[in-house]
Scaffold this motif. Structure first.
Motif: not given
Length: 231
Positions: A148-163
């Protein structure tokens, strides 16, 4: 032979004292969650189990209460002290080891189960891969690795929206303050879910399941194939 001065020092990020370690005690359902996970994983009496990044030892002690021989491994002396106290309180036996994913001692093909929760993200990606290779080598063929870990579910171009969405979810659902989320984003080494999945399969694991039930959280059940099986 080359000196090991190039090897990543896991303890450079050490700074967890007893006050910070106490944060790991704040979730009332930790015992129930550990029991449910270990029951799902089929832990049996006599199994050799490692909990790498054991924290306060809840899961390690729960596995020991099921009859497993448990190595509770952490790079924080404060966490290991809490694990020892918990084991004494619950009258179970665990072996604590002051080490991390890159330094834990093991015999090849010796563990029936390895668990690691929220520790891998502290390593840069190159060293994540090294750690996963070590875990693979430590497991018996046919045995499982539960991650179990902390991961980013998405793509790099969505960072501003997702963070901001990730931050809001963590603050509302996990009692983290915004500064801790900001520190994680800026200074720690979580990576994308699709990168972790490739690392796991390239290390040789079969993916039994991958669950992204919440932003920033990935839960993986991996299996080390037996000889002659395809990974």
């Amino acid at each position: 032979m080359l000196a090991r001065d190039w090897y990543y020092t896991e303890r450079r990020r050490l700074g967890i004292d007893s006050a910070v370690a106490s944060l790991y005690d704040r979730h009332d359902n930790s015992d129930r969650r550990a029991n449910a996970a270990l029951t799902m994983l089929g832990v049996k009496k006599g199994w050799h189990v490692a909990d790498i990044g054991c924290g306060n030892g809840v899961l390690a002690c729960e596995a020991a209460s099921m009859g497993a021989e448990v190595d509770a491994i952490d790079i924080s002396p404060a966490m290991l002290a809490l694990a020892d106290i918990l084991a004494r309180d619950r009258k179970v036996k665990i072996r604590t080891q002051f080490a991390g994913l890159l330094s834990f001692a093991y015999q090849p093909n010796s563990y029936d189960l390895i668990v690691s929760e929220f520790a891998l993200h502290h390593l840069p990606d190159f060293w994540k891969a090294v750690a996963l290779s070590r875990i693979f080598n430590a497991l018996k063929p046919g045995s499982n690795f539960y991650l179990r870990d902390i991961v980013f579910v998405g793509m790099p171009d969505a960072v501003d929206r997702d963070v901001e969405g990730w931050a809001d979810f963590s603050i509302k659902n996990h009692e983290f303050d915004r500064e801790s989320v900001i520190t994680h984003m800026r200074d720690e080494y979580s990576t994308f879910s699709w990168v972790i999945e490739r690392m796991l399969t390239d290390a040789g694991f079969q993916t039994v399941s991958a669950d992204y039930h919440a932003p920033l959280h990935g839960t993986y059940l991996l299996r080390k194939p037996k000889a002659g099986e395809q990974s």
